[in-house]
Design a protein around this motif. Structure first.
Motif, PDB file in Angstrom:
ATOM      1  N   HIS A 108     -56.329 -58.699   2.593  1.00 13.40           N
ATOM      2  CA  HIS A 108     -56.074 -57.767   1.501  1.00 13.40           C
ATOM      3  C   HIS A 108     -56.781 -56.440   1.723  1.00 13.40           C
ATOM      4  O   HIS A 108     -57.800 -56.130   1.121  1.00 13.40           O
ATOM      5  N   GLY A 109     -56.191 -55.662   2.634  1.00 14.95           N
ATOM      6  CA  GLY A 109     -56.716 -54.340   2.931  1.00 14.95           C
ATOM      7  C   GLY A 109     -55.638 -53.479   3.538  1.00 14.95           C
ATOM      8  O   GLY A 109     -54.501 -53.531   3.100  1.00 14.95           O
ATOM      9  N   ALA A 110     -55.966 -52.764   4.605  1.00 14.15           N
ATOM     10  CA  ALA A 110     -55.124 -51.650   4.994  1.00 14.15           C
ATOM     11  C   ALA A 110     -54.624 -51.657   6.439  1.00 14.15           C
ATOM     12  O   ALA A 110     -55.092 -50.855   7.215  1.00 14.15           O
ATOM     13  N   PRO A 111     -53.683 -52.466   6.839  1.00 14.50           N
ATOM     14  CA  PRO A 111     -53.047 -53.559   6.089  1.00 14.50           C
ATOM     15  C   PRO A 111     -53.744 -54.893   6.355  1.00 14.50           C
ATOM     16  O   PRO A 111     -54.778 -54.941   7.016  1.00 14.50           O
ATOM     17  N   SER A 112     -53.124 -55.959   5.873  1.00 18.15           N
ATOM     18  CA  SER A 112     -53.671 -57.308   6.049  1.00 18.15           C
ATOM     19  C   SER A 112     -52.518 -58.300   6.144  1.00 18.15           C
ATOM     20  O   SER A 112     -51.398 -58.011   5.721  1.00 18.15           O
ATOM     21  N   ILE A 113     -52.822 -59.457   6.724  1.00 17.73           N
ATOM     22  CA  ILE A 113     -51.804 -60.501   6.859  1.00 17.73           C
ATOM     23  C   ILE A 113     -52.337 -61.799   6.274  1.00 17.73           C
ATOM     24  O   ILE A 113     -53.508 -62.149   6.474  1.00 17.73           O
ATOM     25  N   ASP A 114     -51.513 -62.489   5.517  1.00 22.75           N
ATOM     26  CA  ASP A 114     -51.876 -63.770   4.916  1.00 22.75           C
ATOM     27  C   ASP A 114     -51.611 -64.903   5.892  1.00 22.75           C
ATOM     28  O   ASP A 114     -50.518 -65.000   6.462  1.00 22.75           O
ATOM     29  N   ALA A 115     -52.604 -65.765   6.071  1.00 23.24           N
ATOM     30  CA  ALA A 115     -52.383 -66.999   6.824  1.00 23.24           C
ATOM     31  C   ALA A 115     -51.489 -67.937   6.012  1.00 23.24           C
ATOM     32  O   ALA A 115     -51.386 -67.813   4.785  1.00 23.24           O
ATOM     33  N   ILE A 116     -50.878 -68.887   6.682  1.00 25.83           N
ATOM     34  CA  ILE A 116     -50.008 -69.840   5.978  1.00 25.83           C
ATOM     35  C   ILE A 116     -50.827 -70.711   5.025  1.00 25.83           C
ATOM     36  O   ILE A 116     -50.328 -71.139   3.980  1.00 25.83           O
ATOM     37  N   GLY A 117     -52.084 -70.942   5.338  1.00 27.31           N
ATOM     38  CA  GLY A 117     -52.938 -71.730   4.451  1.00 27.31           C
ATOM     39  C   GLY A 117     -53.484 -70.961   3.267  1.00 27.31           C
ATOM     40  O   GLY A 117     -54.253 -71.517   2.473  1.00 27.31           O
ATOM     41  N   HIS A 118     -53.119 -69.707   3.137  1.00 26.65           N
ATOM     42  CA  HIS A 118     -53.634 -68.867   2.050  1.00 26.65           C
ATOM     43  C   HIS A 118     -53.063 -69.254   0.693  1.00 26.65           C
ATOM     44  O   HIS A 118     -53.729 -69.113  -0.337  1.00 26.65           O
ATOM     45  N   ILE A 119     -51.824 -69.743   0.662  1.00 29.20           N
ATOM     46  CA  ILE A 119     -51.121 -70.004  -0.596  1.00 29.20           C
ATOM     47  C   ILE A 119     -50.649 -71.457  -0.637  1.00 29.20           C
ATOM     48  O   ILE A 119     -50.112 -71.975   0.353  1.00 29.20           O
ATOM     49  N   GLY A 120     -50.842 -72.096  -1.787  1.00 32.00           N
ATOM     50  CA  GLY A 120     -50.336 -73.443  -2.003  1.00 32.00           C
ATOM     51  C   GLY A 120     -49.414 -73.494  -3.208  1.00 32.00           C
ATOM     52  O   GLY A 120     -49.373 -72.575  -4.019  1.00 32.00           O
ATOM     53  N   ARG A 121     -48.666 -74.576  -3.272  1.00 32.81           N
ATOM     54  CA  ARG A 121     -47.824 -74.844  -4.449  1.00 32.81           C
ATOM     55  C   ARG A 121     -48.007 -76.301  -4.852  1.00 32.81           C
ATOM     56  O   ARG A 121     -47.874 -77.209  -4.015  1.00 32.81           O
ATOM     57  N   ASP A 122     -48.306 -76.512  -6.112  1.00 32.08           N
ATOM     58  CA  ASP A 122     -48.451 -77.868  -6.654  1.00 32.08           C
ATOM     59  C   ASP A 122     -49.415 -78.713  -5.822  1.00 32.08           C
ATOM     60  O   ASP A 122     -49.175 -79.909  -5.577  1.00 32.08           O
ATOM     61  N   GLY A 123     -50.498 -78.094  -5.369  1.00 28.38           N
ATOM     62  CA  GLY A 123     -51.523 -78.824  -4.634  1.00 28.38           C
ATOM     63  C   GLY A 123     -51.221 -79.072  -3.168  1.00 28.38           C
ATOM     64  O   GLY A 123     -51.964 -79.785  -2.504  1.00 28.38           O
TER      65      GLY A 123
END
Length: 327
Positions: A108-123
């Motif tokens: 989260h900066g200028a720019p940035s990339i999210d890893a696949i493990g950054h976001i979950g759904r329903d645990g």
């Protein structure tokens, strides 16, 4: 050589694109090709790449740069200065050095990339990995024995250099380079319209960037940029990107998806596009790109270099992204 790479469908923009495709194909190779002509091919590759126009797609990291409120602020301070260090080694004051301490928000900066493990759904993380277990050790994703393959240090080498496509939705919708309104939701129809207008076709494996025009606000109006509302893709556009086979997507806003990032139907979802792309489909998301030079150049297909920091267990990374274009 060009015919070989264009036949693979990687890129079609001439010598620069073919060389970039060659670089992508050779990532992870232990050594240059041996035998007669090996050195010559390497020299030709280097020469071709040096002929490219390099377009920087990154803003500059600064103390006051906008960062999403859910993340720690970026910090920077010189911990050693030339004035303090000169003479530290009893060398009659010859050597001096400077160094700094930096605090990053993981991404989260200028720019940035999210890893696949950054976001979950329903645990669950992508592939059904238990999200809680994957992040139960403070040493990072996978340190507890589950989900290590979803951390940023496992970013695929074949995506470091890739075919890039720009879908300049702002230019198509506005008729010029003006930014989209803050409440504008980008749909699949907008992405399809932009692709037709630009004469490009998305291919499986692409890196796809979407221009909203809000990159000008990153430095020009950071309060607006990081405010409560900004344009971006909705779930309909996310489904289009998944169907198209994109492996990395990105744009020029703080959170990629339309903000506020909330939908109410068929049930409440917060950051629904992030969940759909990352947790469900395993697509990487890049935020805070500077796409203005690409837009001005009408460059809709290019070689793109996306090299995240190789941080073990990281949930994402600051990244210096650039595009290679024929001059």
């Amino acid at each position: 050589m060009e015919a070989l790479f264009t036949s693979r469908g990687l890129l079609r923009t001439g010598r620069v694109a073919a060389a970039a495709a060659l670089a992508a194909a050779c990532l992870g190779c232990a050594a240059p090709a041996a035998g007669p002509g090996g050195a010559g091919r390497a020299s030709a590759l280097v020469g071709t790449l040096k002929d490219a126009r390099v377009v920087d797609l990154s803003h500059t990291w600064e103390i006051e740069s906008p960062v999403a409120s859910v993340n720690p602020k970026y910090g920077f301070a010189l911990s050693a200065t030339h004035g303090k260090t000169r003479g530290s080694f009893n060398d009659a004051g010859q050597l001096s050095f400077a160094s700094e301490e930096m605090q990053w928000s993981g991404q989260h900066g200028a720019p940035s990339i999210d890893a696949i493990g950054h976001i979950g759904r329903d645990g669950k993380l992508f592939g059904g990995v238990d999200a809680e277990r994957a992040t139960s050790h403070p040493a990072g994703i996978g340190a507890a024995g589950v989900g290590a393959h979803l951390a940023i240090d496992q970013f695929p080498s074949d995506l470091l250099v890739n075919r890039g496509v720009l879908l300049d939705v702002a230019r198509v919708v506005q008729g010029d380079g003006r930014p989209l309104p803050a409440n504008f939701e980008i749909t699949a129809a907008h992405l399809e319209q932009a692709a037709r207008a630009h004469g490009v076709q998305l291919r499986r494996g692409d890196t796809v960037f979407i221009r909203t025009g809000w990159g000008v606000h990153f430095k020009g109006n950071p309060g607006l940029y990081s405010g409560e509302a900004s344009p971006g893709p909705g779930l309909d556009a996310a489904e289009f990107l998944i169907r198209s086979g994109a492996r990395i997507v990105g744009n020029d806003t703080l959170t990629f998806e339309k903000r506020p990032p909330v939908v109410m139907q068929p049930r409440l979802q917060v950051f629904p596009v992030h969940m759909r792309l990352i947790a469900d489909a395993g697509v990487y998301i890049v935020e805070n790109l500077d796409l203005e030079e690409l837009s001005a150049a009408r460059a809709y297909e290019f070689a793109v270099v996306v090299p995240p920091l190789k941080v073990k267990g990281g949930t994402g990374s600051a990244v210096r992204i650039f595009a290679l274009l024929p001059r």
